[in-house]
Design a protein around this motif. Structure first.
Motif, PDB file in Angstrom:
ATOM      1  N   SER A  30       0.833  -1.208   0.000  1.00  0.00           N
ATOM      2  CA  SER A  30       0.000   0.000   0.000  1.00  0.00           C
ATOM      3  C   SER A  30       0.865   1.256   0.000  1.00  0.00           C
ATOM      4  CB  SER A  30      -0.961   0.004   1.188  1.00  0.00           C
ATOM      5  OG  SER A  30      -0.265   0.138   2.396  1.00  0.00           O
ATOM      6  N   VAL A  31       1.989   1.223   0.681  1.00  0.00           N
ATOM      7  CA  VAL A  31       2.910   2.366   0.682  1.00  0.00           C
ATOM      8  C   VAL A  31       3.491   2.548  -0.713  1.00  0.00           C
ATOM      9  CG1 VAL A  31       5.150   3.170   1.526  1.00  0.00           C
ATOM     10  CG2 VAL A  31       3.461   2.264   3.129  1.00  0.00           C
ATOM     11  N   GLU A  32       3.842   1.443  -1.368  1.00  0.00           N
ATOM     12  CA  GLU A  32       4.380   1.531  -2.724  1.00  0.00           C
ATOM     13  C   GLU A  32       3.334   2.064  -3.689  1.00  0.00           C
ATOM     14  OE1 GLU A  32       5.768  -2.382  -3.599  1.00  0.00           O
ATOM     15  OE2 GLU A  32       7.573  -2.155  -2.389  1.00  0.00           O
ATOM     16  N   ALA A  33       2.073   1.650  -3.517  1.00  0.00           N
ATOM     17  CA  ALA A  33       1.003   2.120  -4.385  1.00  0.00           C
ATOM     18  C   ALA A  33       0.790   3.616  -4.208  1.00  0.00           C
ATOM     19  CB  ALA A  33      -0.282   1.357  -4.105  1.00  0.00           C
ATOM     20  N   VAL A  34       0.811   4.078  -2.971  1.00  0.00           N
ATOM     21  CA  VAL A  34       0.637   5.507  -2.700  1.00  0.00           C
ATOM     22  C   VAL A  34       1.804   6.283  -3.290  1.00  0.00           C
ATOM     23  CG1 VAL A  34       0.622   7.249  -0.863  1.00  0.00           C
ATOM     24  CG2 VAL A  34      -0.791   5.200  -0.669  1.00  0.00           C
ATOM     25  N   THR A  35       2.992   5.742  -3.177  1.00  0.00           N
ATOM     26  CA  THR A  35       4.172   6.399  -3.721  1.00  0.00           C
ATOM     27  C   THR A  35       4.069   6.497  -5.241  1.00  0.00           C
ATOM     28  OG1 THR A  35       5.494   5.525  -1.911  1.00  0.00           O
ATOM     29  CG2 THR A  35       6.682   6.359  -3.811  1.00  0.00           C
ATOM     30  N   ARG A  36       3.647   5.386  -5.871  1.00  0.00           N
ATOM     31  CA  ARG A  36       3.500   5.388  -7.331  1.00  0.00           C
ATOM     32  C   ARG A  36       2.413   6.370  -7.762  1.00  0.00           C
ATOM     33  NH1 ARG A  36       1.919   0.084  -8.032  1.00  0.00           N
ATOM     34  NH2 ARG A  36       3.167  -0.808  -6.418  1.00  0.00           N
TER      35      ARG A  36
END
Length: 86
Positions: A66-72
């Motif tokens: 989820s952190v990676e998705a938000v970052t992307r």
């Protein structure tokens, strides 16, 4: 073993403990089939510990994704805004 204790462990330690518990579970199941198992509740406790470890591992994997998705999303939105201004 409590979930809070598991969360404090490094990921490598969790994997090592998971493998260890699974091996112990196999041994206990074998003892149960042979009829030499004295503490039958140990099987139940080990299954629960395995489930706790897997749950914590899954929580961390979901949190990381989820952190990676938000970052992307943040970077793609920012680049779109720059493209729209040009």
């Amino acid at each position: 073993m409590k979930a809070s204790e598991i969360r404090k462990m490094p990921p490598e330690e969790r994997v090592r403990k998971l493998v260890e518990l699974r091996m112990e579970l196999v041994k206990l199941k074998m003892q149960s089939r042979v009829g030499t198992l004295t503490n039958t509740s140990r099987i139940r406790n080990i299954k629960r510990d395995i489930a706790r470890i897997l749950t914590v591992m899954r929580e961390e994997a979901l949190r990381k994704s989820s952190v990676e998705a938000v970052t992307r999303e943040g970077t793609s939105e920012g680049s779109q805004a720059v493209e729209n201004k040009q």
